[in-house]
Design a protein around this motif. Sequence first.
Motif, PDB file in Angstrom:
ATOM      1  N   GLY A 228       0.784  -1.230   0.000  1.00  9.78           N
ATOM      2  CA  GLY A 228       0.000   0.000   0.000  1.00  9.78           C
ATOM      3  C   GLY A 228       0.810   1.271   0.000  1.00  9.78           C
ATOM      4  O   GLY A 228       0.245   2.363   0.119  1.00  9.78           O
ATOM      5  N   VAL A 229       2.136   1.176  -0.151  1.00 13.03           N
ATOM      6  CA  VAL A 229       2.991   2.363  -0.110  1.00 13.03           C
ATOM      7  C   VAL A 229       3.036   3.077  -1.453  1.00 13.03           C
ATOM      8  O   VAL A 229       3.066   4.308  -1.505  1.00 13.03           O
ATOM      9  CB  VAL A 229       4.429   1.974   0.330  1.00 13.03           C
ATOM     10  N   ALA A 230       3.056   2.338  -2.549  1.00 13.64           N
ATOM     11  CA  ALA A 230       3.221   2.962  -3.861  1.00 13.64           C
ATOM     12  C   ALA A 230       2.518   2.141  -4.928  1.00 13.64           C
ATOM     13  O   ALA A 230       2.342   0.932  -4.793  1.00 13.64           O
ATOM     14  CB  ALA A 230       4.712   3.098  -4.202  1.00 13.64           C
ATOM     15  N   SER A 231       2.136   2.828  -5.996  1.00 13.01           N
ATOM     16  CA  SER A 231       1.617   2.145  -7.175  1.00 13.01           C
ATOM     17  C   SER A 231       2.796   1.571  -7.954  1.00 13.01           C
ATOM     18  O   SER A 231       3.954   1.771  -7.585  1.00 13.01           O
ATOM     19  CB  SER A 231       0.840   3.142  -8.035  1.00 13.01           C
ATOM     20  N   ALA A 232       2.511   0.871  -9.034  1.00 16.18           N
ATOM     21  CA  ALA A 232       3.575   0.402  -9.913  1.00 16.18           C
ATOM     22  C   ALA A 232       3.883   1.519 -10.893  1.00 16.18           C
ATOM     23  O   ALA A 232       3.044   1.892 -11.708  1.00 16.18           O
ATOM     24  CB  ALA A 232       3.127  -0.857 -10.657  1.00 16.18           C
ATOM     25  N   LYS A 233       5.079   2.106 -10.789  1.00 16.67           N
ATOM     26  CA  LYS A 233       5.385   3.266 -11.625  1.00 16.67           C
ATOM     27  C   LYS A 233       6.814   3.245 -12.131  1.00 16.67           C
ATOM     28  O   LYS A 233       7.703   2.656 -11.523  1.00 16.67           O
ATOM     29  CB  LYS A 233       5.104   4.557 -10.861  1.00 16.67           C
ATOM     30  N   VAL A 234       6.989   3.916 -13.254  1.00 19.78           N
ATOM     31  CA  VAL A 234       8.307   4.037 -13.883  1.00 19.78           C
ATOM     32  C   VAL A 234       8.532   5.506 -14.200  1.00 19.78           C
ATOM     33  O   VAL A 234       7.645   6.178 -14.727  1.00 19.78           O
ATOM     34  CB  VAL A 234       8.414   3.181 -15.163  1.00 19.78           C
ATOM     35  N   SER A 235       9.730   6.013 -13.871  1.00 23.80           N
ATOM     36  CA  SER A 235      10.041   7.431 -14.023  1.00 23.80           C
ATOM     37  C   SER A 235      11.265   7.628 -14.893  1.00 23.80           C
ATOM     38  O   SER A 235      12.161   6.783 -14.943  1.00 23.80           O
ATOM     39  CB  SER A 235      10.307   8.069 -12.648  1.00 23.80           C
ATOM     40  N   ALA A 236      11.309   8.781 -15.577  1.00 26.27           N
ATOM     41  CA  ALA A 236      12.468   9.155 -16.388  1.00 26.27           C
ATOM     42  C   ALA A 236      13.507   9.839 -15.516  1.00 26.27           C
ATOM     43  O   ALA A 236      13.175  10.656 -14.657  1.00 26.27           O
ATOM     44  CB  ALA A 236      12.027  10.091 -17.518  1.00 26.27           C
ATOM     45  N   ILE A 245      18.771  12.154 -11.105  1.00 31.02           N
ATOM     46  CA  ILE A 245      17.903  13.324 -11.166  1.00 31.02           C
ATOM     47  C   ILE A 245      16.580  12.929 -11.810  1.00 31.02           C
ATOM     48  O   ILE A 245      16.531  12.544 -12.982  1.00 31.02           O
ATOM     49  CB  ILE A 245      18.563  14.461 -11.975  1.00 31.02           C
ATOM     50  N   HIS A 246      15.521  13.000 -11.046  1.00 29.89           N
ATOM     51  CA  HIS A 246      14.177  12.697 -11.533  1.00 29.89           C
ATOM     52  C   HIS A 246      13.711  13.883 -12.378  1.00 29.89           C
ATOM     53  O   HIS A 246      13.649  15.003 -11.889  1.00 29.89           O
ATOM     54  CB  HIS A 246      13.262  12.505 -10.327  1.00 29.89           C
ATOM     55  N   ILE A 247      13.401  13.639 -13.645  1.00 26.65           N
ATOM     56  CA  ILE A 247      13.049  14.750 -14.533  1.00 26.65           C
ATOM     57  C   ILE A 247      11.560  14.819 -14.834  1.00 26.65           C
ATOM     58  O   ILE A 247      11.138  15.456 -15.800  1.00 26.65           O
ATOM     59  CB  ILE A 247      13.857  14.709 -15.844  1.00 26.65           C
ATOM     60  N   GLY A 248      10.761  14.173 -14.005  1.00 27.73           N
ATOM     61  CA  GLY A 248       9.328  14.422 -14.066  1.00 27.73           C
ATOM     62  C   GLY A 248       8.494  13.452 -14.853  1.00 27.73           C
ATOM     63  O   GLY A 248       7.335  13.244 -14.523  1.00 27.73           O
ATOM     64  N   GLY A 249       9.052  12.853 -15.903  1.00 29.21           N
ATOM     65  CA  GLY A 249       8.262  11.912 -16.673  1.00 29.21           C
ATOM     66  C   GLY A 249       7.961  10.674 -15.846  1.00 29.21           C
ATOM     67  O   GLY A 249       8.870  10.006 -15.359  1.00 29.21           O
ATOM     68  N   CYS A 250       6.697  10.353 -15.658  1.00 29.83           N
ATOM     69  CA  CYS A 250       6.333   9.229 -14.793  1.00 29.83           C
ATOM     70  C   CYS A 250       4.986   8.670 -15.222  1.00 29.83           C
ATOM     71  O   CYS A 250       4.063   9.428 -15.531  1.00 29.83           O
ATOM     72  CB  CYS A 250       6.275   9.684 -13.332  1.00 29.83           C
ATOM     73  N   VAL A 251       4.885   7.352 -15.260  1.00 23.62           N
ATOM     74  CA  VAL A 251       3.591   6.702 -15.456  1.00 23.62           C
ATOM     75  C   VAL A 251       3.362   5.780 -14.266  1.00 23.62           C
ATOM     76  O   VAL A 251       4.308   5.217 -13.709  1.00 23.62           O
ATOM     77  CB  VAL A 251       3.531   5.904 -16.773  1.00 23.62           C
ATOM     78  N   ALA A 252       2.123   5.669 -13.861  1.00 23.15           N
ATOM     79  CA  ALA A 252       1.812   4.865 -12.686  1.00 23.15           C
ATOM     80  C   ALA A 252       0.536   4.064 -12.916  1.00 23.15           C
ATOM     81  O   ALA A 252      -0.408   4.545 -13.535  1.00 23.15           O
ATOM     82  CB  ALA A 252       1.653   5.768 -11.460  1.00 23.15           C
ATOM     83  N   VAL A 253       0.546   2.842 -12.420  1.00 27.66           N
ATOM     84  CA  VAL A 253      -0.635   1.981 -12.457  1.00 27.66           C
ATOM     85  C   VAL A 253      -0.978   1.636 -11.016  1.00 27.66           C
ATOM     86  O   VAL A 253      -0.197   0.982 -10.317  1.00 27.66           O
ATOM     87  CB  VAL A 253      -0.363   0.692 -13.270  1.00 27.66           C
ATOM     88  N   ASP A 254      -2.138   2.097 -10.566  1.00 26.35           N
ATOM     89  CA  ASP A 254      -2.557   1.829  -9.192  1.00 26.35           C
ATOM     90  C   ASP A 254      -2.999   0.381  -9.034  1.00 26.35           C
ATOM     91  O   ASP A 254      -3.492  -0.240  -9.968  1.00 26.35           O
ATOM     92  CB  ASP A 254      -3.722   2.746  -8.800  1.00 26.35           C
ATOM     93  N   HIS A 255      -2.860  -0.121  -7.814  1.00 28.28           N
ATOM     94  CA  HIS A 255      -3.318  -1.471  -7.492  1.00 28.28           C
ATOM     95  C   HIS A 255      -4.823  -1.432  -7.217  1.00 28.28           C
ATOM     96  O   HIS A 255      -5.285  -1.819  -6.138  1.00 28.28           O
ATOM     97  CB  HIS A 255      -2.580  -1.986  -6.250  1.00 28.28           C
ATOM     98  N   ARG A 256      -5.582  -0.955  -8.198  1.00 31.35           N
ATOM     99  CA  ARG A 256      -7.020  -0.812  -7.991  1.00 31.35           C
ATOM    100  C   ARG A 256      -7.767  -1.090  -9.301  1.00 31.35           C
ATOM    101  O   ARG A 256      -7.169  -1.179 -10.368  1.00 31.35           O
ATOM    102  CB  ARG A 256      -7.367   0.608  -7.521  1.00 31.35           C
ATOM    103  N   HIS A 257      -9.083  -1.207  -9.174  1.00 31.03           N
ATOM    104  CA  HIS A 257      -9.978  -1.313 -10.335  1.00 31.03           C
ATOM    105  C   HIS A 257      -9.602  -2.480 -11.255  1.00 31.03           C
ATOM    106  O   HIS A 257      -9.646  -2.370 -12.477  1.00 31.03           O
ATOM    107  CB  HIS A 257      -9.995  -0.001 -11.129  1.00 31.03           C
ATOM    108  N   LYS A 258      -9.195  -3.596 -10.651  1.00 34.15           N
ATOM    109  CA  LYS A 258      -8.867  -4.815 -11.403  1.00 34.15           C
ATOM    110  C   LYS A 258      -7.750  -4.605 -12.423  1.00 34.15           C
ATOM    111  O   LYS A 258      -7.755  -5.201 -13.499  1.00 34.15           O
ATOM    112  CB  LYS A 258     -10.118  -5.366 -12.091  1.00 34.15           C
TER     113      LYS A 258
END
Length: 379
Positions: A228-236, A245-258
């Motif tokens: 429950g700490v974080a979704s599944a995400k990948v960052s640029a 250096i995290h440059i902001g590009g990020c996609v995330a898939v929450d552990h919700r809604h099947k």
Amino acid sequence: MQKCLDNYNTTFASFVAMLDYHQTQSINSHWVRCPVKELSVESLDKMSPNHMNPSVFALGVGEEAISDTTEHLGLALKVNGELYPVRETAYKTLLDRAKIGGSILPKLSRETLARVLNECLHLSNTDALVLIRDEKVSAVHSGDETDYSVLDIDSLLEKLTQKLDARFPGSEFEQGYADHSIASGLWKLSGQRESLIGAYIKTLSAYNDKAKLDKIVPGVRFITSDTGVASAKVSALLLGGAYPIHIGGCVAVDHRHKTSIEDFDKALDQLFAQFGDSIKKLEYLLEVYLNYPVNAMIRVCKKLALPKKAALEAIDIFEKTYGGGVATAHDVFMAMQEILFTLKCEGTPQSKMLTVEENMARALTLDWTSFDLAKAVDY
């Protein structure tokens, strides 16, 4: 250090080692779905009759796991009639199932807290999804499939590497990390340096040390959690400095809604398509000139709620080295990276480092001119 201990963590020098670790975790983890009202919390402090008594616990729970829980959270949970120590990672989700919260709860005796939790749990008409791992309860999620979806970390890792190999041939695994709350991995994309950040490097080379610029390469970071700490995400990222250096590009898939591994697969396509846009946001900071860069840095750090002590050190270093006068927002953003380096040197937990890194990346979307004020401000 034993895996049953709450402060357990490990690092990986190779992807094979990291994948093998999480495949083993998946095999040895147990997800139990049951009515919340059938869960039962017991105290596990030094006064408890369960203290150092493995015979009352589920098969496989050892004295070390019991002793460690006694020293930390001090609670045990009976699931389908079997008793397990409760890991600190499960505390928030357990409160969520009981529909209670508040800063006063940790101040209660363990016996009183267990009684309060049971009174609330036994009124529930919902289901729970309990994660049992390494001799302890690690999470107590909602049992409704729309509320929590299990995304096995090893499956996410396999999908990510498939995508990286297809989209960025030659990507290299740099390092990995795991503890009971979070898992992360870092890849560098050396073969895509020119196509992804070539224009950015060329712009910087006009007034930066070329030797330092030669070390900069694009990269990606993977983060996920099943507690429950974080979704599944990948960052640029940009790699090659003292800290990524995290440059902001990020996609995330929450552990919700099947959600499924296929949803994570589609999200990765979005990130790779947006990598160039993330670099452009960083490049834009080179065009934003600040008349009062130190004041702007203080205000931005406050806005992002960055750790005060480390931020003040970074501000002090920048004030002493930038030479006075006008500076760009890019100069300030890069100076802010000293915060991460300081935290790393202080031994800050990896989970907190990742959170600070993400918060700092929000600076790329701020209106920097609104922070560029003559009036000084305290942190």
